[in-house]
Write an enzyme that holds these catalytic residues in place. Structure first.
Site, PDB file in Angstrom:
ATOM      1  N   PHE A   1       0.916  -1.242  -0.151  1.00  0.00           N
ATOM      2  CA  PHE A   1      -0.034  -0.084   0.062  1.00  0.00           C
ATOM      3  C   PHE A   1       0.812   1.267  -0.029  1.00  0.00           C
ATOM      4  CE2 PHE A   1      -2.286   3.585   1.588  1.00  0.00           C
ATOM      5  CZ  PHE A   1      -3.523   3.428   0.771  1.00  0.00           C
TER       6      PHE A   1
ATOM      7  N   ASP B   1       9.290   2.812   1.991  1.00  0.00           N
ATOM      8  CA  ASP B   1       8.188   3.388   2.293  1.00  0.00           C
ATOM      9  C   ASP B   1       7.848   3.076   3.789  1.00  0.00           C
ATOM     10  OD1 ASP B   1       5.702   4.302   3.076  1.00  0.00           O
ATOM     11  OD2 ASP B   1       4.824   3.870   1.194  1.00  0.00           O
TER      12      ASP B   1
ATOM     13  N   LYS C   1       2.551  10.808   7.297  1.00  0.00           N
ATOM     14  CA  LYS C   1       1.515  10.726   8.448  1.00  0.00           C
ATOM     15  C   LYS C   1       2.181  11.357   9.975  1.00  0.00           C
ATOM     16  CE  LYS C   1      -1.053   6.786   6.771  1.00  0.00           C
ATOM     17  NZ  LYS C   1      -0.469   5.898   5.838  1.00  0.00           N
TER      18      LYS C   1
HETATM   19  C1  PLP Z   1      -0.938   5.954   4.348  1.00  0.00           C
HETATM   20  C2  PLP Z   1       0.036   5.446   3.650  1.00  0.00           C
HETATM   21  C3  PLP Z   1       0.458   5.939   2.326  1.00  0.00           C
HETATM   22  C4  PLP Z   1      -0.317   7.137   1.729  1.00  0.00           C
HETATM   23  O1  PLP Z   1      -0.323   8.137   2.564  1.00  0.00           O
HETATM   24  P1  PLP Z   1      -1.564   9.275   2.521  1.00  0.00           P
HETATM   25  O2  PLP Z   1      -1.248  10.327   3.170  1.00  0.00           O
HETATM   26  O3  PLP Z   1      -2.990   8.563   2.579  1.00  0.00           O
HETATM   27  O4  PLP Z   1      -1.424   9.573   0.893  1.00  0.00           O
HETATM   28  C5  PLP Z   1       1.596   5.326   1.593  1.00  0.00           C
HETATM   29  N1  PLP Z   1       2.363   4.409   2.004  1.00  0.00           N
HETATM   30  C6  PLP Z   1       1.981   3.851   3.273  1.00  0.00           C
HETATM   31  C7  PLP Z   1       2.797   2.752   3.761  1.00  0.00           C
HETATM   32  C8  PLP Z   1       1.022   4.427   3.855  1.00  0.00           C
HETATM   33  O5  PLP Z   1       0.708   3.550   5.246  1.00  0.00           O
END
Ligand code: PLP
Length: 397
Positions: A137, A222, A251
Site C-alpha cells: 500500500f 516506504d 503521517k
Molecule cells: C498511508 C500510507 C501511504 C499514503 O499516505 P497518504 O497520506 O494517505 O497519501 C503511503 N504508504 C504507506 C505505507 C501508508 O501507510
C-alpha cells in the site's frame, strides 16, 4: 439532517465509517457528539502518534499560524531548513524534499529513483523499472494504484502507468530474479501496514540492501506508516542496521495536525532535482514545518519511541495470552499490532463494531485483521483498560 445523513447525501462514499460522530480529541481519547468517550487505537492510520491536540503542538501551531503559514517555495523561510536538517540527522541521509501527503512522497520517490536511473545509471529513456511487492500500500494516485495487487483499489481507474514490476513480498530471490539492467529501484514497506501488519522474514530488509548494492539498484523504503517510533525504533530500518537510499515519510511527521510528508535520500540521488523539475504549492510551508520539527522533538524528549517498544511488547504478550477461538494469530512490532481474526467465527468489522460499543476505536484491515495502533503517548494503565475491553468482547462472541 444529522452529521451521518449530511455526509451520506453530500460526500462521495469512498469510505464506510463506523457509525460514530467525533467532535473532540485529547491525548489518546476521543469524544462523540453524545459525550461518549473512546480510546483511539487507530490514531488516524498512525498519523496521530503524538495524541490528539498535543498541547506542545497546539502551542507552536497557534504561534506560527499567527505569524506566517504559507508562502510557497518561491521564497526561503526560516522553518524548512531546520526541519530538513533534523530529518537528515535522525535518518542518516543527506537531503530532503518536502511534500504534503504520503502519496505525494511516494510519487516524488518514484521520480527521484527514475531520475537517478537515467542520469546516473544511464538507463535508456523511458525504460526505467521499479520493483514493488504484492500486498503493497503506497497511496491512491493513479500511478500508485496501478502497481497495487488489490483489485478493489484499481477497479475502474485504468489505464495505469508502466514501469513497475510486482513480485511476492518477503521473497528476496524473487526480487533478485526480477532485476534487469533497467531496474532503478526496489520500493517496499519494511512492514506492510495496510496489507494487514505483515512482517517479512527476519533478514528480508538486510538481504534487500545487499541485493540492491550488488546490482546497482536503489533501495527505497516506504516508512510513511512504520516511521517515527511506530515499531519501537525511530525508523523501522534501524531494526536491520541498514540505510535505504531513499526514505519516504509522512503521517506522524505532521504531529496529527498538518499534512506533512518528506522524501529523504542520499545526496547523489536528491541533488538530481533542479529548479522546475518538481514542486508543490503547500510542500514545505512554514506552518507544517514548525509542527513537524516540534513533533520530532516530542518523540525524543518524551521517550515515545521507548514507550512504543516497551508497551507494544507488553500488549502483544497479553494479547497472545488470550485463549479465544476467534483469534488466529497476533503479530506486530512496537505499538503496531494486528490481531488476525477467524472470519468464520466473527468478521474483523463486527469485532471493531463491538469494541466501539465498549469505548475502543479500532479498524479492520482486509476483513480478517483488527489493528491496534494507539498514540505512542499511551500509558500501561490505558493499555490494560483496552485489554480488559478486548477480553470482554471476545468472551461475548
Ligand atoms: C498511508 C500510507 C501511504 C499514503 O499516505 P497518504 O497520506 O494517505 O497519501 C503511503 N504508504 C504507506 C505505507 C501508508 O501507510
Amino acid at each position: 439532517m444529522n452529521a451521518i445523513e449530511l455526509e451520506g447525501k453530500y460526500c462521495a462514499k469512498n469510505y464506510l465509517p463506523l457509525p460514530v460522530v467525533l467532535v473532540r480529541g485529547e491525548g489518546v481519547w476521543l469524544w462523540d457528539e453524545d459525550g461518549n468517550k473512546y480510546l483511539d487505537m487507530m490514531s488516524a492510520y498512525s498519523a496521530v502518534s503524538h495524541g490528539h491536540s498535543n498541547p506542545r503542538l497546539v502551542k507552536v501551531f497557534q504561534e506560527q499560524a499567527g505569524k506566517l503559514a504559507i508562502v510557497s517555495r518561491a521564497y526561503y523561510t526560516n522553518k524548512l531548513g531546520p526541519l530538513a536538517k533534523k530529518l537528515c540527522e535522525i535518518s542518516g541521509l543527506d537531503m530532503m524534499l518536502p511534500m504534503n501527503t504520503g502519496a505525494e512522497a511516494v510519487e516524488t520517490g518514484i521520480k527521484a529513483s527514475r531520475l537517478w536511473g537515467y542520469k546516473v545509471k544511464n538507463i535508456p529513456e523511458n525504460k526505467a523499472e521499479i520493483i514493488v511487492a504484492e500486498g503493497n500500500f503506497h497511496g491512491r494516485t493513479t500511478t500508485i494504484i496501478g502497481f497495487s495487487s488489490e483489485k478493489e483499489y484499481q477497479d475502474g481507474f485504468g489505464p495505469f502507468t508502466a514501469g513497475f514490476n510486482l513480485v511476492p513480498y518477503g521473497d528476496v530471490s524473487a526480487i533478485e530474479k526480477a532485476i534487469t539492467p533497467n531496474t532503478c529501484a526496489v520500493m517496499v514497506e519494511p512492514i506492510q501496514g495496510e496489507g494487514g501488519i505483515k512482517l517479512p522474514s527476519e533478514n528480508y530488509i538486510r538481504e534487500l540492501r545487499r541485493v540492491c548494492d550488488e546490482n546497482n539498484v536503489l533501495l527505497m523504503l516506504d516508512e510513511i506508516q512504520s516511521g517515527f517510533g511506530r515499531t519501537g525504533k525511530m525508523f523501522c530500518f534501524e531494526h536491520d542496521n541498514i540505510l535505504p537510499d531513499i526514505l519516504l515519510l509522512g503521517k506522524a511527521l505532521g504531529g496529527g495536525m498538518m499534512p506533512l510528508s518528506a522524501v529523504i535520500g542520499k545526496k547523489e540521488v536528491m541533488e538530481l532535482f533542479v529548479p522546475g523539475s518538481h514542486g508543490s504549492t503547500f510542500g514545505g510551508n512554514p506552518l507544517a514545518c514548525t509542527v513537524g520539527l516540534e513533533a520530532l522533538k516530542i518523540l525524543e524528549e518524551e521517550n515515545l519511541i521507548e514507550n512504543s517498544a516497551e508497551l507494544g511488547a507488553y500488549m502483544m504478550d497479553e494479547l497472545r495470552k488470550i485463549n479465544s477461538p476467534a483469534i488466529k494469530k497476533v503479530r506486530g512490532r512496537g505499538l503496531w499490532i494486528g490481531v488476525v481474526i477467524k472470519p468464520d467465527i466473527i468478521t474483523a468489522r463486527k469485532f471493531c463494531e463491538m469494541l466501539k460499543e465498549e469505548g475502543v476505536l479500532s479498524k479492520e484491515t482486509h476483513e480478517t485483521v483488527v489493528r491496534f495502533a494507539p498514540p505512542l503517548i499511551i500509558t500501561k494503565e490505558q493499555i490494560d483498560w483496552v485489554l480488559e475491553k478486548i477480553r470482554k468482547v471476545l468472551a461475548e462472541i
